[in-house]
Write a protein that holds these residues in place. Sequence first.
Motif, PDB file in Angstrom:
ATOM      1  N   SER A 176      72.335  65.224  13.179  1.00 64.25           N
ATOM      2  CA  SER A 176      71.489  64.320  12.430  1.00 64.25           C
ATOM      3  C   SER A 176      69.843  64.307  12.857  1.00 64.25           C
ATOM      4  O   SER A 176      69.590  64.854  13.975  1.00 64.25           O
ATOM      5  CB  SER A 176      71.939  62.587  12.703  1.00 64.25           C
ATOM      6  OG  SER A 176      73.092  62.504  12.479  1.00 64.25           O
ATOM      7  N   PRO A 177      69.175  64.039  12.002  1.00 67.59           N
ATOM      8  CA  PRO A 177      67.761  64.253  12.277  1.00 67.59           C
ATOM      9  C   PRO A 177      66.837  63.203  13.103  1.00 67.59           C
ATOM     10  O   PRO A 177      67.283  62.099  12.815  1.00 67.59           O
ATOM     11  CB  PRO A 177      67.009  64.480  10.919  1.00 67.59           C
ATOM     12  CG  PRO A 177      67.786  63.817  10.091  1.00 67.59           C
ATOM     13  CD  PRO A 177      69.127  63.402  10.722  1.00 67.59           C
ATOM     14  N   THR A 178      66.263  63.434  14.268  1.00 65.50           N
ATOM     15  CA  THR A 178      65.780  62.404  15.011  1.00 65.50           C
ATOM     16  C   THR A 178      64.143  62.458  14.834  1.00 65.50           C
ATOM     17  O   THR A 178      63.474  61.463  15.257  1.00 65.50           O
ATOM     18  CB  THR A 178      66.085  62.472  16.472  1.00 65.50           C
ATOM     19  OG1 THR A 178      65.785  63.692  16.945  1.00 65.50           O
ATOM     20  CG2 THR A 178      67.560  62.164  16.611  1.00 65.50           C
ATOM     21  N   THR A 179      63.442  63.334  14.041  1.00 62.89           N
ATOM     22  CA  THR A 179      62.401  63.444  13.817  1.00 62.89           C
ATOM     23  C   THR A 179      62.087  63.982  12.182  1.00 62.89           C
ATOM     24  O   THR A 179      62.989  64.526  11.741  1.00 62.89           O
ATOM     25  CB  THR A 179      61.664  64.630  14.686  1.00 62.89           C
ATOM     26  OG1 THR A 179      61.924  65.867  14.308  1.00 62.89           O
ATOM     27  CG2 THR A 179      61.998  64.430  16.173  1.00 62.89           C
ATOM     28  N   GLY A 180      60.931  63.827  11.678  1.00 64.00           N
ATOM     29  CA  GLY A 180      60.486  63.925  10.496  1.00 64.00           C
ATOM     30  C   GLY A 180      60.603  65.736  10.307  1.00 64.00           C
ATOM     31  O   GLY A 180      60.852  66.086   9.142  1.00 64.00           O
ATOM     32  N   PHE A 181      60.173  66.351  11.320  1.00 61.25           N
ATOM     33  CA  PHE A 181      60.347  67.877  11.231  1.00 61.25           C
ATOM     34  C   PHE A 181      61.825  68.479  11.078  1.00 61.25           C
ATOM     35  O   PHE A 181      61.905  69.212  10.260  1.00 61.25           O
ATOM     36  CB  PHE A 181      59.861  68.454  12.519  1.00 61.25           C
ATOM     37  CG  PHE A 181      59.826  69.904  12.374  1.00 61.25           C
ATOM     38  CD1 PHE A 181      58.802  70.664  11.710  1.00 61.25           C
ATOM     39  CD2 PHE A 181      60.606  70.749  13.428  1.00 61.25           C
ATOM     40  CE1 PHE A 181      58.841  72.031  11.704  1.00 61.25           C
ATOM     41  CE2 PHE A 181      60.620  72.078  13.426  1.00 61.25           C
ATOM     42  CZ  PHE A 181      59.672  72.889  12.337  1.00 61.25           C
ATOM     43  N   HIS A 182      62.827  67.695  11.574  1.00 61.76           N
ATOM     44  CA  HIS A 182      64.314  67.935  11.473  1.00 61.76           C
ATOM     45  C   HIS A 182      64.464  67.648  10.192  1.00 61.76           C
ATOM     46  O   HIS A 182      65.265  68.634   9.455  1.00 61.76           O
ATOM     47  CB  HIS A 182      65.051  66.901  12.156  1.00 61.76           C
ATOM     48  CG  HIS A 182      65.045  67.108  13.684  1.00 61.76           C
ATOM     49  ND1 HIS A 182      65.405  66.354  14.777  1.00 61.76           N
ATOM     50  CD2 HIS A 182      64.481  68.249  14.775  1.00 61.76           C
ATOM     51  CE1 HIS A 182      65.271  66.448  15.924  1.00 61.76           C
ATOM     52  NE2 HIS A 182      64.612  68.006  15.837  1.00 61.76           N
ATOM     53  N   VAL A 183      64.159  66.690   9.461  1.00 64.88           N
ATOM     54  CA  VAL A 183      64.433  66.636   7.947  1.00 64.88           C
ATOM     55  C   VAL A 183      63.771  67.537   7.142  1.00 64.88           C
ATOM     56  O   VAL A 183      64.554  68.021   6.293  1.00 64.88           O
ATOM     57  CB  VAL A 183      63.587  65.104   7.474  1.00 64.88           C
ATOM     58  CG1 VAL A 183      64.262  64.838   6.064  1.00 64.88           C
ATOM     59  CG2 VAL A 183      64.436  63.937   8.276  1.00 64.88           C
ATOM     60  N   LEU A 184      62.586  67.777   7.601  1.00 61.99           N
ATOM     61  CA  LEU A 184      61.905  68.857   6.688  1.00 61.99           C
ATOM     62  C   LEU A 184      62.374  70.283   6.734  1.00 61.99           C
ATOM     63  O   LEU A 184      62.810  70.860   5.668  1.00 61.99           O
ATOM     64  CB  LEU A 184      60.333  69.254   7.478  1.00 61.99           C
ATOM     65  CG  LEU A 184      59.314  69.642   6.773  1.00 61.99           C
ATOM     66  CD1 LEU A 184      58.905  68.948   5.306  1.00 61.99           C
ATOM     67  CD2 LEU A 184      58.018  69.963   7.479  1.00 61.99           C
ATOM     68  N   LYS A 185      63.018  70.607   8.017  1.00 66.92           N
ATOM     69  CA  LYS A 185      63.968  71.917   8.102  1.00 66.92           C
ATOM     70  C   LYS A 185      64.956  71.835   7.310  1.00 66.92           C
ATOM     71  O   LYS A 185      65.496  72.754   6.555  1.00 66.92           O
ATOM     72  CB  LYS A 185      64.398  72.067   9.572  1.00 66.92           C
ATOM     73  CG  LYS A 185      63.229  72.501  10.507  1.00 66.92           C
ATOM     74  CD  LYS A 185      62.661  73.860  10.048  1.00 66.92           C
ATOM     75  CE  LYS A 185      63.290  75.114  11.193  1.00 66.92           C
ATOM     76  NZ  LYS A 185      62.575  75.991  10.706  1.00 66.92           N
ATOM     77  N   ASP A 186      66.049  70.735   7.098  1.00 70.00           N
ATOM     78  CA  ASP A 186      66.991  70.596   6.312  1.00 70.00           C
ATOM     79  C   ASP A 186      66.865  70.326   4.986  1.00 70.00           C
ATOM     80  O   ASP A 186      67.652  71.054   4.185  1.00 70.00           O
ATOM     81  CB  ASP A 186      67.937  69.534   6.841  1.00 70.00           C
ATOM     82  CG  ASP A 186      68.617  69.880   8.248  1.00 70.00           C
ATOM     83  OD1 ASP A 186      68.423  70.872   8.677  1.00 70.00           O
ATOM     84  OD2 ASP A 186      69.750  69.229   8.534  1.00 70.00           O
TER      85      ASP A 186
END
Length: 355
Positions: free
Chosen positions: A153-163
């Motif tokens: 699960s994403p815990t930062t906006g950057f993780h979301v961006l990557k996925d």
Amino acid sequence: MITKYQRVNALYPNIMVLKCAAEIIQEGGVVAFPTETVYGLGADGFNEDALEKIFIAKGRPMDNPLILHIASSREIVDVASYISARAKKAITAFWPGPLTLVLPKNPQVPDQVSAGLSTVAVRMPAHPIALKLIKLARVPVAAPSANLSGRPSPTTGFHVLKDLKGKIDMIVDGGPCRWGIESTVVDFTDEIPTILRPGAVTREMLESVVGQVIYDPGLKNKQVVPKSPGVKYLHYAPRGDMYLIQGDNSQLIVAKLKELIQSYKGNGKRVALIATNEIIGMIDDLKLDFNLDYIGNLGSKYEQELIASRVYHLLRNCDRFNIDIILTEGLSEEGLGAAIMNRLLKASGNKVIKA
Ligand code: TXA
Ligand code: MG
């Protein structure tokens, strides 16, 4: 698809940005936003076409139901048809916050939300951005975690961006999430409330408010089908092969880790160690002698909140460094530890090595 990306201050969010995000949701689009647990991928919970977009963007199996997010506990009657006395007590004690209730569903909730079940999951998040966004959208917001299905699960906006860049309409980046693991999911449709997924609201905390609470037997016993459909999938998983090294004696854990590191490195594997500061401190010259490819420091074993907030980030880092083998220290299951260990066990596909 072009994904709009906006940074927003978590405490004093820019209303113009949130209005834009709310409009996208009202028009049937999908928006990723921060909550106090993990980032969610939100859509209008009553718009069937919008709901379908969530499943497509994530690559999520259609039989895995979604949580509806509301901005005030009064709105619960729009989604649930009956709220027991115990459920009401839990809501008073833990909302807004990381607690999701499974309740009998209101017939007007679309089937995609509940995946055909007669129940619905509902939560009022505590994050200022999430609350404001849901309020502006003026609908219950269906939101799974904003990761590709199966990824941590994403815990930062950057993780979301990557996925999800290019797959969704907008990302509202409000910085890192406080808890870092998903909400506690509790089924209140039976006489005794049942924890379907452990989280930051622990069993002990729940029992102090509603009396006896049990864990879904399907959480631990592989012979029993879990009551929460999402729990049955291999989840939160990094791409490398992950093992949990469990034991009561830290000397033995360290010895086992050294043995495994040496053997995997000898076979030419890229090896990561994810462990508490205490264990890492006991292995001398980690990088030099063992030539580890990545060390993920979870923080001190005495700071469970810090460990929870870091765990998914460290698992994602293993992918960034192309790790083949992830050796992870098994942790105490007390308090918040129950939720942390639940995620680590799932991420490892229950591969446990005793030390
Ligand atoms: O913290 C969270 O809960 C985050 C943030 C965004 O709120 N959301 C989240 O959603 O983790 P998701 O979709 O990744 O996980 C929801 C879990 C799944 O395991 C799903 O199977 C379960 O809740 N669930 C949803 N509706 C259910 C229902 N009616 N009965 C049983 N389990 C349900
Ligand atoms: Mg999820």
